[in-house]
Design a protein around this motif. Structure first.
Motif, PDB file in Angstrom:
ATOM      1  N   THR A  61      -1.835   4.032  -2.731  1.00  0.00           N
ATOM      2  CA  THR A  61      -2.330   3.336  -1.597  1.00  0.00           C
ATOM      3  C   THR A  61      -2.436   1.743  -1.682  1.00  0.00           C
ATOM      4  N   ASP A  62      -2.612   1.569  -3.149  1.00  0.00           N
ATOM      5  CA  ASP A  62      -2.531   0.111  -3.503  1.00  0.00           C
ATOM      6  C   ASP A  62      -1.230  -0.301  -4.170  1.00  0.00           C
ATOM      7  N   GLU A  63      -0.595  -1.362  -3.590  1.00  0.00           N
ATOM      8  CA  GLU A  63       0.696  -1.768  -4.120  1.00  0.00           C
ATOM      9  C   GLU A  63       0.706  -2.415  -5.261  1.00  0.00           C
ATOM     10  N   ALA A  64      -0.344  -2.965  -5.600  1.00  0.00           N
ATOM     11  CA  ALA A  64      -0.621  -3.876  -6.921  1.00  0.00           C
ATOM     12  C   ALA A  64      -0.945  -2.748  -8.176  1.00  0.00           C
ATOM     13  N   LYS A  65      -1.420  -1.493  -7.833  1.00  0.00           N
ATOM     14  CA  LYS A  65      -1.743  -0.687  -8.645  1.00  0.00           C
ATOM     15  C   LYS A  65      -0.361   0.117  -9.196  1.00  0.00           C
ATOM     16  N   ALA A 106      -1.745   2.166   4.470  1.00  0.00           N
ATOM     17  CA  ALA A 106      -2.547   1.648   3.443  1.00  0.00           C
ATOM     18  C   ALA A 106      -1.995   0.472   2.910  1.00  0.00           C
ATOM     19  N   GLY A 107      -0.572   0.053   3.107  1.00  0.00           N
ATOM     20  CA  GLY A 107      -0.040  -0.974   2.469  1.00  0.00           C
ATOM     21  C   GLY A 107       0.231  -0.536   1.004  1.00  0.00           C
ATOM     22  N   GLY A 108       0.325   0.482   0.810  1.00  0.00           N
ATOM     23  CA  GLY A 108       0.591   0.743  -0.598  1.00  0.00           C
ATOM     24  C   GLY A 108       2.162   0.967  -1.073  1.00  0.00           C
ATOM     25  N   ALA A 109       2.580   1.707  -1.976  1.00  0.00           N
ATOM     26  CA  ALA A 109       4.071   2.142  -2.421  1.00  0.00           C
ATOM     27  C   ALA A 109       4.337   3.480  -2.719  1.00  0.00           C
ATOM     28  N   MET A 110       5.681   3.783  -2.670  1.00  0.00           N
ATOM     29  CA  MET A 110       6.069   4.995  -2.528  1.00  0.00           C
ATOM     30  C   MET A 110       7.217   4.985  -3.843  1.00  0.00           C
ATOM     31  N   LEU A 111       7.486   5.932  -4.491  1.00  0.00           N
ATOM     32  CA  LEU A 111       8.522   5.969  -5.509  1.00  0.00           C
ATOM     33  C   LEU A 111       8.996   7.504  -5.183  1.00  0.00           C
TER      34      LEU A 111
END
Length: 116
Positions: A88-92, A68-73
Motif C-alpha cells: 500500500t506504500d510505494e516507498a516501502k 492506496a497509491g502503492g505498488a504491485m509485483l
C-alpha cells in the motif's frame, strides 16, 4: 462469420470493463459464482480455477494499489507458479521490488525455440 479470436477479444474486454464497476469483494463473489457454475469435477476445473484466480487476484491487487497509491509485483515462475505481492506504500515497496528484479536478472535464462 466472425473470427473466434475476435470474439474472444471482445469477451475479454467486456470482462475487464465490467469488473471496473464492481467492488473487489463483489468481483470476487461473481468470479466464485462463475467457478461454481462451470465446475465439472474434472481436471479442467484446475485450469478454470487458475484462470479465474488470476482474474480475481489481479483485479484485487490492481484496485488496492490504485486506491492506496502503492505498488504491485507479479512474477510467474517455471511450471506456471505465480507470485503476486502488493504494497500500500510505494516507498516501502521500492527496495523489495528492486531486490526481486536484481535476483531475477542474475538467474535469468533465455528460452530459444519457444512458440515455434
Amino acid at each position: 462469420m466472425t473470427d473466434p479470436s475476435t470474439i474472444l477479444k471482445y469477451h475479454i474486454a467486456a470482462v475487464i470493463e465490467g469488473l471496473k464497476y464492481l467492488s473487489v469483494d463483489d468481483a470476487a463473489d461473481l468470479i466464485a459464482e462463475v467457478a461454481d457454475e462451470i465446475a465439472e469435477g474434472g481436471p479442467e476445473d484446475l485450469f478454470h480455477g487458475a484462470i479465474l484466480d488470476g482474474i480475481r487476484w489481479g483485479y484485487a491487487a490492481a484496485a488496492n494499489v490504485e486506491i492506496a497509491g502503492g505498488a504491485m509485483l507479479r512474477v510467474v515462475l517455471p511450471g506456471g507458479t505465480g507470485i503476486t505481492h502488493e504494497w500500500t506504500d510505494e516507498a516501502k515497496a521500492q527496495p523489495q521490488i528492486k531486490a526481486a528484479l536484481a535476483a531475477l536478472e542474475v538467474t535469468r535464462t533465455t528460452a530459444t525455440g519457444v512458440g515455434e
